[in-house]
Design a protein around this motif. Structure first.
Motif, PDB file in Angstrom:
ATOM      1  N   ALA A 161     -39.378  24.204  -8.914  1.00 44.93           N
ATOM      2  CA  ALA A 161     -40.339  24.675  -7.904  1.00 44.93           C
ATOM      3  C   ALA A 161     -41.520  25.378  -8.576  1.00 44.93           C
ATOM      4  O   ALA A 161     -42.683  25.129  -8.247  1.00 44.93           O
ATOM      5  CB  ALA A 161     -39.649  25.611  -6.909  1.00 44.93           C
ATOM      6  N   SER A 205     -43.023  17.801  -2.893  1.00 49.51           N
ATOM      7  CA  SER A 205     -42.336  17.866  -1.601  1.00 49.51           C
ATOM      8  C   SER A 205     -40.835  17.924  -1.849  1.00 49.51           C
ATOM      9  O   SER A 205     -40.352  17.490  -2.898  1.00 49.51           O
ATOM     10  CB  SER A 205     -42.679  16.620  -0.776  1.00 49.51           C
ATOM     11  OG  SER A 205     -42.090  16.703   0.494  1.00 49.51           O
ATOM     12  N   SER A 242     -47.970  27.820   4.109  1.00 51.80           N
ATOM     13  CA  SER A 242     -46.973  27.783   3.040  1.00 51.80           C
ATOM     14  C   SER A 242     -47.395  28.664   1.873  1.00 51.80           C
ATOM     15  O   SER A 242     -48.467  28.467   1.280  1.00 51.80           O
ATOM     16  CB  SER A 242     -46.770  26.351   2.555  1.00 51.80           C
ATOM     17  OG  SER A 242     -46.003  26.357   1.374  1.00 51.80           O
ATOM     18  N   THR A 243     -46.524  29.607   1.523  1.00 51.75           N
ATOM     19  CA  THR A 243     -46.840  30.491   0.388  1.00 51.75           C
ATOM     20  C   THR A 243     -46.791  29.709  -0.937  1.00 51.75           C
ATOM     21  O   THR A 243     -47.452  30.074  -1.896  1.00 51.75           O
ATOM     22  CB  THR A 243     -45.856  31.675   0.331  1.00 51.75           C
ATOM     23  OG1 THR A 243     -44.525  31.169   0.209  1.00 51.75           O
ATOM     24  CG2 THR A 243     -45.951  32.533   1.576  1.00 51.75           C
ATOM     25  N   PHE A 244     -46.016  28.622  -0.977  1.00 54.18           N
ATOM     26  CA  PHE A 244     -45.942  27.721  -2.142  1.00 54.18           C
ATOM     27  C   PHE A 244     -47.358  27.201  -2.457  1.00 54.18           C
ATOM     28  O   PHE A 244     -47.829  27.254  -3.594  1.00 54.18           O
ATOM     29  CB  PHE A 244     -45.013  26.573  -1.759  1.00 54.18           C
ATOM     30  CG  PHE A 244     -44.509  25.687  -2.862  1.00 54.18           C
ATOM     31  CD1 PHE A 244     -43.275  25.914  -3.433  1.00 54.18           C
ATOM     32  CD2 PHE A 244     -45.244  24.571  -3.274  1.00 54.18           C
ATOM     33  CE1 PHE A 244     -42.770  25.055  -4.416  1.00 54.18           C
ATOM     34  CE2 PHE A 244     -44.747  23.714  -4.248  1.00 54.18           C
ATOM     35  CZ  PHE A 244     -43.511  23.955  -4.824  1.00 54.18           C
ATOM     36  N   ILE A 301     -39.860  30.962  -3.755  1.00 50.02           N
ATOM     37  CA  ILE A 301     -40.607  31.444  -4.916  1.00 50.02           C
ATOM     38  C   ILE A 301     -42.044  31.843  -4.540  1.00 50.02           C
ATOM     39  O   ILE A 301     -42.602  32.790  -5.094  1.00 50.02           O
ATOM     40  CB  ILE A 301     -40.586  30.405  -6.057  1.00 50.02           C
ATOM     41  CG1 ILE A 301     -41.231  30.988  -7.314  1.00 50.02           C
ATOM     42  CG2 ILE A 301     -41.256  29.113  -5.687  1.00 50.02           C
ATOM     43  CD1 ILE A 301     -41.090  30.116  -8.525  1.00 50.02           C
TER      44      ILE A 301
HETATM   45  P1  GDP Z   1     -42.937  28.525   1.841  1.00 48.81           P
HETATM   46  O1  GDP Z   1     -41.574  28.646   2.471  1.00 48.81           O
HETATM   47  O2  GDP Z   1     -43.570  27.190   2.095  1.00 48.81           O
HETATM   48  O3  GDP Z   1     -43.838  29.659   2.204  1.00 48.81           O
HETATM   49  O4  GDP Z   1     -42.764  28.550   0.233  1.00 48.81           O
HETATM   50  P2  GDP Z   1     -41.671  29.259  -0.669  1.00 48.81           P
HETATM   51  O5  GDP Z   1     -41.947  28.845  -2.081  1.00 48.81           O
HETATM   52  O6  GDP Z   1     -41.620  30.720  -0.423  1.00 48.81           O
HETATM   53  O7  GDP Z   1     -40.265  28.678  -0.215  1.00 48.81           O
HETATM   54  C1  GDP Z   1     -40.004  27.301  -0.195  1.00 48.81           C
HETATM   55  C2  GDP Z   1     -38.959  26.941  -1.232  1.00 48.81           C
HETATM   56  O8  GDP Z   1     -38.465  25.626  -0.934  1.00 48.81           O
HETATM   57  C3  GDP Z   1     -39.512  26.842  -2.641  1.00 48.81           C
HETATM   58  O9  GDP Z   1     -39.490  28.059  -3.319  1.00 48.81           O
HETATM   59  C4  GDP Z   1     -38.603  25.801  -3.254  1.00 48.81           C
HETATM   60  O10 GDP Z   1     -37.369  26.379  -3.560  1.00 48.81           O
HETATM   61  C5  GDP Z   1     -38.422  24.827  -2.104  1.00 48.81           C
HETATM   62  N1  GDP Z   1     -39.552  23.875  -2.029  1.00 48.81           N
HETATM   63  C6  GDP Z   1     -40.397  23.706  -0.983  1.00 48.81           C
HETATM   64  N2  GDP Z   1     -41.303  22.740  -1.275  1.00 48.81           N
HETATM   65  C7  GDP Z   1     -41.022  22.302  -2.523  1.00 48.81           C
HETATM   66  C8  GDP Z   1     -41.613  21.323  -3.373  1.00 48.81           C
HETATM   67  O11 GDP Z   1     -42.601  20.675  -3.061  1.00 48.81           O
HETATM   68  N3  GDP Z   1     -41.046  21.152  -4.603  1.00 48.81           N
HETATM   69  C9  GDP Z   1     -39.957  21.874  -4.998  1.00 48.81           C
HETATM   70  N4  GDP Z   1     -39.450  21.641  -6.213  1.00 48.81           N
HETATM   71  N5  GDP Z   1     -39.372  22.804  -4.222  1.00 48.81           N
HETATM   72  C10 GDP Z   1     -39.900  23.017  -2.996  1.00 48.81           C
END
Ligand code: GDP
Length: 483
Positions: A387, A341, A406-408, A95
């Motif tokens: 998320a 996390s 991390s883009t999150f 996301i």
């Molecule tokens: P990035 O991969 O860290 O750049 O972040 P992104 O959002 O693009 O992709 C990681 C994905 O893993 C998220 O969109 C979620 O689906 C899941 N995710 C990773 N960390 C978390 C978290 O802390 N909480 C939740 N609910 N999902 C997470």
């Protein structure tokens, strides 16, 4: 109620009044939940957004202009002066990636007067409210390029491949007497700005190529990154970008707060959690621990987090096991820590530490983690909802600690309007990095794979050398960010 500080529900005119309140509670309520009102948008940005909203209404799905443009696309031929032009942003990966891709495509759309359409896949139609009044930004079903979601570096219609194979030439049309006829141009081009983009793909960031791209009615863009710093490298955009964003470190901050409003279901997740666990605390600290499904729990990462937060004074130190608190614990001096996390181990350990041991300052520290989904499940509805809710909750905290690259975390810090403390990636997973974290130079996301090519000299070049407001990222040294 604690959340009194900021009552400007339109964020200084960034948002427009008049949307149906029931259809999207977050749009006009979110400011109430923010202690940090954030930066003020420039008057020019506000007026440009209003004009762009009018464009989206005039040319968006359901209009005659949209039907005409679809016919043109089906015909495969370009038209000399199209009434409306479009950019479709492909939604893929996590996301955080998808939000940064949509924000990037939106800024490009604003700069080039294109209508922005969002690929609804991966639940992109189930997470957000519509950002533009009286129209939709979601691509409706029945789009003629049926295979667009599979476009990749090999797609023959990618701009990079068309340049490489001389299907189109960026040096044609540079002067007015040298304009390619409509018949020489395709009806659409796929713009591949993914992590694996080639030099030809990245010529998107060159002035001559932008002049050519302007003449193509439909663009389909794939990126997994925040390409905005690259747009600041295009000479033709610079004046406009200066006027839109006099504070260059707040570009995503404004774009994010303008575009991404949690839908009512996600807003329920956000507000119920916030009101139950975070609202009463004197200070809220968000800690984003980005781990991956298969990774074992890491005592080194736990130590990195506790050392960072205690050394930087974000969380109090704890007394040794038999230690007596100097001051009685006081609820008036409470800190609520929101941990996000995929795993619960880090949160469990920190919670136990602050239960079993007294804090040296007498502060009360409570820990909260909304979910631990164990594995990334992009595209699964309830997983995506959680998320997005967690990113948004992080953005409501006062202090942020994020995981590098991390883009999150990038989305949370931009929406929050804060410079995070970044947990650096360990070079060696069995050692705690020293220092464990550092304060980011700006709240802007990092563009992980920027172009490294001078358009004029056609050789490698480092753009951060010439542009004072673009720097390499601390968390991804090859990346670029606005400061
Ligand atoms: P990035 O991969 O860290 O750049 O972040 P992104 O959002 O693009 O992709 C990681 C994905 O893993 C998220 O969109 C979620 O689906 C899941 N995710 C990773 N960390 C978390 C978290 O802390 N909480 C939740 N609910 N999902 C997470």
């Amino acid at each position: 109620m604690q959340r009194t500080a900021h009552l400007d529900r339109l964020y200084g005119g960034l948002l427009v009044d008049g949307f149906d309140v029931e259809s999207c509670h977050s749009r006009y309520q979110s400011a109430m939940y923010r202690r940090n009102p954030g930066r003020r948008p420039s008057p020019y940005l506000i007026s440009k957004l209003r004009r762009h909203e009018a464009l989206q209404r005039r040319c968006g799905p359901g209009t005659a202009a949209y039907s005409n443009a679809l016919e043109q696309l089906k015909s495969g031929k370009s038209v000399a002066s199209p009434e409306c032009t479009y950019i479709l942003s492909i939604s893929y990966r996590g996301i955080g990636n998808r939000i940064l891709a949509a924000a990037s495509a939106f800024l490009y759309a604003v700069l080039t007067d294109r209508v922005l359409l969002i690929d609804p896949s991966n639940e992109m139609d189930e997470l957000f409210c519509e950002p533009f009044p009286n129209t939709t930004w979601l691509l409706p079903p029945g789009f003629p390029l049926t295979d667009y979601a599979n476009f990749s570096i090999d797609t023959a219609e990618s701009y990079g491949n068309m340049v490489k194979n001389k299907v189109i030439r960026s040096d044609v049309g540079v002067t007015d007497d040298d304009v390619p006829t409509a018949a020489q141009l395709p009806a659409f081009a796929y713009v591949h700005l993914n992590y694996d983009a080639t030099i030809e793909d990245n010529s998107f960031f060159c002035g001559d190529d932008q002049r050519l791209l302007r003449r193509i009615q439909w663009l389909v863009m794939r990126t997994d990154s925040y390409i905005v710093p690259g747009l600041f490298l295009v000479p033709a955009f610079q004046e406009e970008l200066d006027a839109l964003f006099p504070e260059r470190d707040a570009v995503f901050h404004h774009l994010g707060r303008y575009l991404f409003h949690p839908n009512n279901h996600v807003w329920g997740l956000v507000t119920r959690y916030y009101d139950t666990y975070l609202a009463a605390a004197r200070q809220r600290i968000g800690i984003q621990v980005r781990v991956f499904g298969g990774m074992p729990d890491s005592p080194e990462l736990l130590e990195q987090i506790t050392t960072c937060t205690q050394k930087e004074g974000l969380l109090p130190e704890v007394l040794p096991a038999a230690g007596e608190p100097i001051l009685p614990a006081s609820r008036a001096r409470s800190k609520a820590v929101l941990v996000t996390s995929l795993k619960s181990w880090y949160y469990e350990r920190m919670k136990s530490m602050y239960w079993e041991l007294a804090t040296a300052t007498g502060e009360v520290v409570s820990l909260h983690q909304p979910s631990h989904e164990e594995f990334q499940q992009s595209g699964a509805r309830s997983h995506e909802h959680k998320a997005w809710a967690e990113i948004y909750l992080l953005s409501l905290t006062d202090v942020l600690v994020t995981s590098g690259r991390s883009t999150f975390g990038y989305v949370a810090q931009g929406l929050a309007g804060v410079r995070p403390w970044v947990l650096y990636k360990a070079a060696n997973s069995s050692a705690v990095p020293d220092p464990p974290c550092g304060r980011d130079v700006s709240m802007e996301p990092c563009f992980h794979k920027p172009p490294g090519h001078d358009c004029r000299l056609k050789q490698w070049a480092d753009p951060s050398k010439d542009v004072p407001y673009i720097q390499h990222c601390d968390d991804a040294i090859w990346g670029l960010k606005l400061v």
